[in-house]
Design a protein around this motif. Structure first.
Motif, short mmCIF file in Angstrom:
data_model
loop_
_atom_site.label_atom_id
_atom_site.label_comp_id
_atom_site.label_asym_id
_atom_site.label_seq_id
_atom_site.Cartn_x
_atom_site.Cartn_y
_atom_site.Cartn_z
N SER A 110 17.19 -72.79 56.51
CA SER A 110 16.11 -73.59 56.17
C SER A 110 14.87 -73.19 57.04
CB SER A 110 16.31 -74.89 56.34
OG SER A 110 16.33 -75.16 57.83
N MET A 111 13.57 -73.15 56.50
CA MET A 111 12.45 -73.03 57.26
C MET A 111 11.17 -73.96 56.70
SD MET A 111 10.35 -69.18 56.68
CE MET A 111 10.48 -69.14 54.59
N SER A 112 10.45 -74.28 57.75
CA SER A 112 9.30 -74.97 57.29
C SER A 112 8.13 -74.33 58.04
CB SER A 112 9.48 -76.60 57.86
OG SER A 112 9.49 -76.48 59.50
N ILE A 113 7.10 -74.25 57.27
CA ILE A 113 5.86 -73.67 57.70
C ILE A 113 4.77 -74.46 57.75
CG2 ILE A 113 4.27 -71.72 57.24
CD1 ILE A 113 6.61 -70.39 55.93
N ASP A 114 3.69 -74.45 58.75
CA ASP A 114 2.47 -75.24 58.61
C ASP A 114 1.40 -73.96 58.39
OD1 ASP A 114 3.05 -77.99 58.69
OD2 ASP A 114 3.42 -77.77 60.83
N TYR A 115 0.45 -73.97 57.26
CA TYR A 115 -0.46 -73.31 57.11
C TYR A 115 -1.69 -73.72 57.89
CZ TYR A 115 2.45 -70.36 54.13
OH TYR A 115 3.47 -69.76 53.62
N LEU A 116 -2.21 -73.40 59.13
CA LEU A 116 -3.26 -74.22 59.93
C LEU A 116 -4.66 -73.65 59.26
CD1 LEU A 116 -1.49 -73.84 63.40
CD2 LEU A 116 -1.33 -75.58 61.70
N ALA A 161 -8.95 -78.86 30.40
CA ALA A 161 -8.34 -77.71 30.61
C ALA A 161 -8.32 -77.02 32.04
CB ALA A 161 -8.69 -76.72 29.39
N ILE A 162 -7.21 -76.22 32.37
CA ILE A 162 -7.13 -75.61 33.30
C ILE A 162 -8.11 -74.53 33.41
CG2 ILE A 162 -5.58 -74.10 34.79
CD1 ILE A 162 -3.21 -75.49 33.74
N GLY A 163 -9.02 -74.37 34.59
CA GLY A 163 -9.84 -73.32 34.68
C GLY A 163 -11.30 -73.80 34.15
N SER A 164 -11.33 -75.09 33.33
CA SER A 164 -12.63 -75.49 33.10
C SER A 164 -13.39 -75.90 34.22
CB SER A 164 -12.67 -76.66 32.24
OG SER A 164 -11.82 -77.65 32.81
N GLU A 165 -14.74 -75.91 33.97
CA GLU A 165 -15.76 -76.18 35.28
C GLU A 165 -16.14 -77.70 35.20
OE1 GLU A 165 -17.01 -74.06 37.02
OE2 GLU A 165 -16.36 -72.17 36.52
N PRO A 166 -15.99 -78.14 36.68
CA PRO A 166 -16.21 -77.67 37.76
C PRO A 166 -14.66 -77.17 38.18
CG PRO A 166 -16.23 -79.81 38.07
CD PRO A 166 -16.40 -79.76 36.49
N ASP A 167 -14.75 -76.09 38.74
CA ASP A 167 -13.47 -75.42 39.11
C ASP A 167 -12.65 -76.40 40.28
OD1 ASP A 167 -11.88 -72.85 39.14
OD2 ASP A 167 -12.70 -72.36 40.80
N LEU A 168 -11.12 -76.36 39.73
CA LEU A 168 -10.49 -77.32 40.78
C LEU A 168 -9.53 -76.20 41.49
CD1 LEU A 168 -9.33 -80.28 38.84
CD2 LEU A 168 -11.06 -80.25 40.41
N TRP A 169 -9.22 -76.23 42.87
CA TRP A 169 -8.25 -75.29 43.43
C TRP A 169 -7.63 -75.90 44.78
CZ3 TRP A 169 -7.57 -70.90 40.87
CH2 TRP A 169 -6.59 -69.99 41.33
N TYR A 170 -6.32 -75.60 44.80
CA TYR A 170 -5.63 -76.00 45.85
C TYR A 170 -4.93 -74.89 46.82
CZ TYR A 170 -5.22 -80.76 44.31
OH TYR A 170 -5.79 -82.03 43.79
N ALA A 171 -4.75 -75.08 48.21
CA ALA A 171 -4.03 -74.03 48.97
C ALA A 171 -2.75 -74.85 49.37
CB ALA A 171 -4.96 -73.46 49.88
N THR A 172 -2.01 -73.88 49.90
CA THR A 172 -0.60 -74.50 50.81
C THR A 172 -0.92 -74.96 52.19
OG1 THR A 172 0.64 -72.96 49.51
CG2 THR A 172 1.69 -74.17 51.13
N ALA A 173 -0.76 -76.39 52.50
CA ALA A 173 -0.93 -76.90 53.71
C ALA A 173 0.26 -76.64 54.53
CB ALA A 173 -1.20 -78.48 53.68
N SER A 174 1.35 -77.09 53.95
CA SER A 174 2.87 -76.85 54.36
C SER A 174 3.96 -76.82 53.25
CB SER A 174 3.20 -78.08 55.49
OG SER A 174 3.23 -79.30 54.88
N MET A 175 5.03 -76.13 53.75
CA MET A 175 6.07 -76.02 52.91
C MET A 175 7.46 -75.94 53.65
SD MET A 175 6.67 -72.85 50.58
CE MET A 175 6.20 -71.42 51.46
N SER A 176 8.36 -76.70 53.18
CA SER A 176 9.69 -76.60 53.61
C SER A 176 10.55 -76.35 52.69
CB SER A 176 10.05 -77.80 54.35
OG SER A 176 10.30 -78.91 53.36
N ILE A 177 11.71 -75.34 52.99
CA ILE A 177 12.64 -74.55 52.13
C ILE A 177 14.04 -74.71 52.79
CG2 ILE A 177 13.18 -72.73 51.00
CD1 ILE A 177 10.34 -71.53 51.28
N ASP A 178 15.06 -75.14 51.51
CA ASP A 178 16.07 -75.24 52.17
C ASP A 178 16.98 -73.95 51.27
OD1 ASP A 178 16.44 -77.43 53.99
OD2 ASP A 178 16.62 -78.62 52.32
N TYR A 179 17.52 -73.09 51.93
CA TYR A 179 18.13 -72.04 51.27
C TYR A 179 19.74 -72.47 51.00
CZ TYR A 179 13.98 -69.47 52.05
OH TYR A 179 12.82 -68.79 52.12
#
Lengths: 167, 167
Positions: free
Chosen positions: B104-110, A91-109
């Motif tokens: 569009s936009m692309s981002i690297d979180y360093l 289940a989400i939140g169960s121990e041991p904790d798992l976490w992610y952060a954003t390394a990169s993101m690309s967006i098309d509007y």
């Protein structure tokens, strides 16, 4: 999987999440809530969110692109976290904790997003390895796709969340 | 160029800009202010911004990635607009109105960005054609680059800002 993970938003199963975009513990934030679509996990995750009128682009009737980026980023990372728990059959939140952060993101509007109604998000995992999970996300409003994003999330140790401030 | 464009922020020369990230007319927004660095135009544009404690990532001591995206997006598009006016040797905000939106936009979180101090933005145009301007942006805090973005801005007609709501 547990019944809880089907009915309760990903973010409401996470502990100590003060994220401005999606943290259940941040009363001043956007409070995005993401769920697996239907009963299955490892599938598409969805969210709905209602913009306030302050979240405009230049014009007052268009949703701000930075808010769109925030929603796509949070939805994408929360899908990565939920997927990681699902792969461990926990289940989400169960121990041991798992976490992610954003390394990169690309967006098309693709087209402007109206500000007067809810937006819908969809996200699905397209690639996973030991460190990185890549999630494709779409933001829809009024029946049309308005923006598409690729969010590359990186697994981070517990010190990222609960350690010293960044140097 | 006019003396005004050297001393007054790009955003404070724009009319009717309700953008949540940078609009001078949005009292509830982030109120980003961008300037050309030094006296010249067509060069690097800079901005400083002080986060409030609500704009956290998951941890309370790290700046939210969506807020970082918002700042990089607004700074990038405002550099594109300022650059377009500079190419026509006109003051920002002079008629006829010039405006850009994010295509569009692309981002690297360093690395994580601390939440307890100001962030600095730098942006410079790397490519221009009749429709699109591409701007590279960096976000620094405490002497280190924390995120880098490429913002592709598209020139939009006046109807984008002042026309009917998006369909």
């Amino acid at each position: 999987m547990t019944p809880m993970s089907e009915s309760v938003a990903f973010q409401d199963q996470m502990t100590d999440n003060f994220c401005w975009g999606c943290g259940a513990d941040n009363p001043d934030g956007l409070q995005l809530k993401s769920h697996w679509e239907g009963k299955g996990e490892g599938d598409v995750a969805v969210a709905q969110w209602q913009p306030g009128s302050e979240f405009a682009a230049g014009p007052r009737h268009v949703l701000n692109g930075g808010i769109i980026a925030t929603l796509l980023d949070c939805h994408g990372v929360c899908v990565a976290i939920a997927d990681a728990y699902a792969r461990e059959e926990r289940a989400i939140g169960s121990e041991p904790d798992l976490w992610y952060a954003t390394a990169s993101m690309s967006i098309d509007y693709l087209r402007p997003t109206p500000l007067d109604g809810p937006v819908s998000l969809r996200g699905w995992v397209v690639d996973v390895d030991d460190r990185f999970t890549t999630v494709e996300c779409e933001l829809d409003a009024d029946g049309k796709v308005r923006a598409r994003a690729t969010v590359r999330a990186v697994r981070v140790p517990d010190t990222w969340r609960h350690g010293a401030p960044p140097a």
